[in-house]
Design a protein around this motif. Sequence first.
Motif, PDB file in Angstrom:
ATOM      1  N   GLY A  33       0.790  -1.226   0.000  1.00 15.47           N
ATOM      2  CA  GLY A  33       0.000   0.000   0.000  1.00 15.47           C
ATOM      3  C   GLY A  33       0.818   1.271   0.000  1.00 15.47           C
ATOM      4  N   ALA A  34       0.128   2.385   0.260  1.00 17.07           N
ATOM      5  CA  ALA A  34       0.765   3.705   0.275  1.00 17.07           C
ATOM      6  C   ALA A  34       1.623   3.867   1.527  1.00 17.07           C
ATOM      7  N   GLN A  35       2.745   4.554   1.379  1.00 18.06           N
ATOM      8  CA  GLN A  35       3.687   4.715   2.489  1.00 18.06           C
ATOM      9  C   GLN A  35       4.719   5.772   2.139  1.00 18.06           C
ATOM     10  N   VAL A  36       5.469   6.195   3.143  1.00  8.96           N
ATOM     11  CA  VAL A  36       6.507   7.206   2.951  1.00  8.96           C
ATOM     12  C   VAL A  36       7.798   6.716   3.594  1.00  8.96           C
ATOM     13  N   PHE A  37       8.886   6.763   2.824  1.00  9.86           N
ATOM     14  CA  PHE A  37      10.208   6.540   3.395  1.00  9.86           C
ATOM     15  C   PHE A  37      10.777   7.893   3.783  1.00  9.86           C
ATOM     16  N   GLN A  38      11.151   8.047   5.050  1.00 11.81           N
ATOM     17  CA  GLN A  38      11.751   9.277   5.545  1.00 11.81           C
ATOM     18  C   GLN A  38      13.081   8.932   6.196  1.00 11.81           C
ATOM     19  N   ALA A  39      14.177   9.347   5.576  1.00  9.28           N
ATOM     20  CA  ALA A  39      15.485   9.099   6.163  1.00  9.28           C
ATOM     21  C   ALA A  39      15.627   9.903   7.457  1.00  9.28           C
ATOM     22  N   TYR A  40      16.450   9.398   8.358  1.00  8.52           N
ATOM     23  CA  TYR A  40      16.656  10.047   9.644  1.00  8.52           C
ATOM     24  C   TYR A  40      17.933  10.869   9.668  1.00  8.52           C
ATOM     25  N   THR A  41      18.956  10.418   8.942  1.00  8.55           N
ATOM     26  CA  THR A  41      20.244  11.090   8.953  1.00  8.55           C
ATOM     27  C   THR A  41      20.480  11.812   7.627  1.00  8.55           C
ATOM     28  N   TYR A  42      21.107  12.971   7.703  1.00  4.59           N
ATOM     29  CA  TYR A  42      21.311  13.794   6.513  1.00  4.59           C
ATOM     30  C   TYR A  42      22.655  13.517   5.862  1.00  4.59           C
ATOM     31  N   GLU A  43      22.723  13.847   4.589  1.00  9.91           N
ATOM     32  CA  GLU A  43      23.968  13.820   3.822  1.00  9.91           C
ATOM     33  C   GLU A  43      23.958  15.012   2.881  1.00  9.91           C
ATOM     34  N   GLY A  44      25.134  15.365   2.381  1.00  4.85           N
ATOM     35  CA  GLY A  44      25.204  16.374   1.340  1.00  4.85           C
ATOM     36  C   GLY A  44      25.048  15.706  -0.023  1.00  4.85           C
ATOM     37  N   PHE A  45      24.175  16.226  -0.872  1.00  4.04           N
ATOM     38  CA  PHE A  45      23.991  15.678  -2.215  1.00  4.04           C
ATOM     39  C   PHE A  45      23.216  16.674  -3.077  1.00  4.04           C
ATOM     40  N   ARG A  46      23.282  16.473  -4.391  1.00  3.90           N
ATOM     41  CA  ARG A  46      22.442  17.222  -5.325  1.00  3.90           C
ATOM     42  C   ARG A  46      21.448  16.298  -6.027  1.00  3.90           C
ATOM     43  N   TYR A  47      21.916  15.092  -6.365  1.00  7.38           N
ATOM     44  CA  TYR A  47      21.085  14.158  -7.131  1.00  7.38           C
ATOM     45  C   TYR A  47      20.672  12.982  -6.256  1.00  7.38           C
ATOM     46  N   LEU A  48      19.509  12.422  -6.554  1.00  9.01           N
ATOM     47  CA  LEU A  48      19.011  11.258  -5.831  1.00  9.01           C
ATOM     48  C   LEU A  48      18.359  10.311  -6.834  1.00  9.01           C
ATOM     49  N   GLN A  49      18.874   9.093  -6.889  1.00 13.68           N
ATOM     50  CA  GLN A  49      18.318   8.077  -7.795  1.00 13.68           C
ATOM     51  C   GLN A  49      17.541   7.058  -6.985  1.00 13.68           C
ATOM     52  N   ILE A  50      16.297   6.770  -7.404  1.00 14.38           N
ATOM     53  CA  ILE A  50      15.443   5.789  -6.738  1.00 14.38           C
ATOM     54  C   ILE A  50      15.234   4.643  -7.709  1.00 14.38           C
ATOM     55  N   SER A  51      15.693   3.456  -7.341  1.00 12.66           N
ATOM     56  CA  SER A  51      15.641   2.290  -8.219  1.00 12.66           C
ATOM     57  C   SER A  51      14.832   1.173  -7.575  1.00 12.66           C
ATOM     58  N   GLY A  52      14.047   0.491  -8.402  1.00 11.84           N
ATOM     59  CA  GLY A  52      13.296  -0.673  -7.938  1.00 11.84           C
ATOM     60  C   GLY A  52      11.985  -0.338  -7.275  1.00 11.84           C
ATOM     61  N   ALA A  53      11.453   0.869  -7.500  1.00 11.56           N
ATOM     62  CA  ALA A  53      10.200   1.258  -6.849  1.00 11.56           C
ATOM     63  C   ALA A  53       8.985   0.534  -7.408  1.00 11.56           C
ATOM     64  N   GLY A  54       9.070   0.090  -8.663  1.00 12.72           N
ATOM     65  CA  GLY A  54       7.939  -0.622  -9.254  1.00 12.72           C
ATOM     66  C   GLY A  54       6.775   0.269  -9.609  1.00 12.72           C
ATOM     67  N   GLU A  55       6.990   1.577  -9.602  1.00 13.48           N
ATOM     68  CA  GLU A  55       5.945   2.532  -9.965  1.00 13.48           C
ATOM     69  C   GLU A  55       6.607   3.838 -10.400  1.00 13.48           C
ATOM     70  N   PRO A  56       5.959   4.620 -11.224  1.00 11.62           N
ATOM     71  CA  PRO A  56       6.560   5.889 -11.653  1.00 11.62           C
ATOM     72  C   PRO A  56       6.598   6.888 -10.501  1.00 11.62           C
ATOM     73  N   LEU A  57       7.686   7.648 -10.435  1.00 13.00           N
ATOM     74  CA  LEU A  57       7.844   8.678  -9.418  1.00 13.00           C
ATOM     75  C   LEU A  57       8.103  10.004 -10.101  1.00 13.00           C
ATOM     76  N   ASP A  58       7.538  11.080  -9.543  1.00 19.03           N
ATOM     77  CA  ASP A  58       7.755  12.403 -10.102  1.00 19.03           C
ATOM     78  C   ASP A  58       8.129  13.372  -8.986  1.00 19.03           C
ATOM     79  N   ALA A  59       8.196  14.659  -9.333  1.00 19.73           N
ATOM     80  CA  ALA A  59       8.651  15.660  -8.362  1.00 19.73           C
ATOM     81  C   ALA A  59       7.719  15.779  -7.162  1.00 19.73           C
ATOM     82  N   SER A  60       6.458  15.394  -7.328  1.00 16.49           N
ATOM     83  CA  SER A  60       5.533  15.499  -6.198  1.00 16.49           C
ATOM     84  C   SER A  60       5.724  14.379  -5.191  1.00 16.49           C
ATOM     85  N   SER A  61       6.332  13.273  -5.613  1.00  9.55           N
ATOM     86  CA  SER A  61       6.515  12.142  -4.710  1.00  9.55           C
ATOM     87  C   SER A  61       7.945  12.008  -4.200  1.00  9.55           C
ATOM     88  N   ILE A  62       8.834  12.862  -4.701  1.00 12.30           N
ATOM     89  CA  ILE A  62      10.234  12.860  -4.255  1.00 12.30           C
ATOM     90  C   ILE A  62      10.519  14.185  -3.557  1.00 12.30           C
TER      91      ILE A  62
END
Length: 658
Positions: A429-458
Amino acid sequence: MSTSQRRAVARSRSKGILLTTAILTALSAAAPGVAVAAAPNHAPLAPDHLTVGDQSRPLEVEGAPQFGWQPLDVDPGESQSAYEIVVSRAATASGAAQQVWDSGKVTSADEAYVPYGGPALADGSSYTWTVRTWDRAGAASKWAALASFDTGITDSEWKASWIRRTTGEKDDYTLARKEFTTGASQVVRARLYLSAYQQYQAYINGKLVDRGPAYTYTDEGYYQATDVTQDVKAGGANAIGVLYHWYGPGQGRPSDEPGMLARLVIDHADGSQEVVLSDGTWQVTRGPWLTQSYRNSDGRDYRESVDGRLAQAQEGWTLPGFDASSWQAPSVVGVHPSGVFTHLQAQQTRLSYQTVHPVKVTTLADGSAVADFGRIIPAMPQISFAQGQSGRTVSLQAGYVLKPDGSVSSSNHDNQSTNLSYSYIEHDGAQVFQAYTYEGFRYLQISGAGEPLDASSIAAEVQHVAEDPSRAATFTSSDPTLNQVDDLLQRSALYDTQEQFLDTPTREKGQFLGDSVDISRALMAGSGDRSQTAKAIREFAESQKRYWPDGRLNAVYPNGDGKRDIPDYTEMYPGWVWDYYLNSGDRSLVADTYQVSLNVADYVRRYIDPATGLVTKFAGGSGAYVNGIIDWPNRYGYDTATTVRTTVNILAVDVTGT
């Protein structure tokens, strides 16, 4: 005239521009030789931007408060000639407000870090205060609008016990909870006091109310106070939930012990008071994080992997009525102060959080989504999934650089030798992954989600020290590149200021002394924040007391390897304290650390060659930094075999004045 006075005059001039223009017009229209009467003096406006300890509404003021304000006047070139401060105990359910101190009229231009001079204030209590000023001609302003502050609590007043989950885990995520029932009378004031090693999130009835760091030694610990008056429900069941994370020793984190301490004080309209304390009646369990390896060997952060199935089973743990029958009783260290937990002090700074979405999302041929946030940010990824599948593992790779095929690079070269990956195991079902620890980055790749993701879900939750935007410096020129450089410099200083000043938010999150000095100066000038600098100056002073009777300071503090110095960094300290004073006007910190600076000067003088007057054979440091040599000469071919080193002697002049 101080910086804040200059800002006040500028603001006053903008408010009085019509009046000034009218006067100038009248003067220019007067016939030659005709005497023109001097412009009348106007009384100052009521002061604004009231602060205590440089904070607008602090909740844990310790010792004598230090008051600040911004004087305002419509007359050009004005300055404050005197002030008067009045402090009162805030009204309570059992009584009206009571005045506790009136400074009387004090002839002074001081308007920052002005010390309280009245009787001792009660701990854990609320106060109001106001101020008025006089101009050069002796005209008085109206009283400023009332401002408020709370006093903190001492070690003996906690009455709460340090608790923890008994575990040998090096990367420990613990959930702790307590349910309680309040009286029916309206809640008129509630304060949550909390400390945990080494990082926590606190909830009242399901609402996130506070986040706090404690990256310090357990005899130099920090606590935070939070106003939860609107979050505690009268006449019913309530719940406190605390998620605390113990990393263990690393850059910026000493080798100590995990633990959590909480005190919730609830005042009712009928005059009654309830106190909820951490003790053996709480319940604890492990959070839904899986054991992982280090991100790198420098920072010693752990990779973050969350099992969403466990998170789903624990859903609602911060709410009353949650079934915690499978949870365990905590291990109780003892009532504070107890064990290694010997002292707590009020946290001087807070972090701010902002959720941002990518400026662009690209879908790769394999279905992976690559989010571009437009700039490097210190942040925690947040992904919303609409069609989760139980047991499916989603991989996240953060980074600084894209590879030619558009995917995010995970190479050591591109990511400061740091593993910037996260992983998440879905539930249905519907859910949210929220990381707890921060890192420095500009890009984020999400692989294996099994569904399309866009700017509203990232998204990403950006964190940095909480600054006051009204204090920020502004710079505008006709050169767009210069404007961008200024923006980059201010943003870099802000983003490198987290729980501590950082070497980097990626590889080494430790508070290095040399880096702290550089970032601090930029932060004070660019963002107007001085609290983080005051906190860091005091922390490095503690490093001398803990480790260096010869006058040195730690190169990074606090830190998992304890005693470590770079002599050049030690030399930077006295000048840093002076820069802080010039930016703030805070004499108390200069006085409190004066002996530390004297010790540094004595340390430097011991290595001055009488024949040349130069510092030679400077003791201290190790490896590439022995005798005092820092990064830039070491890495760019400078001759490090000389007896007299230029950087050491330049900094020595700043220490000794000769």
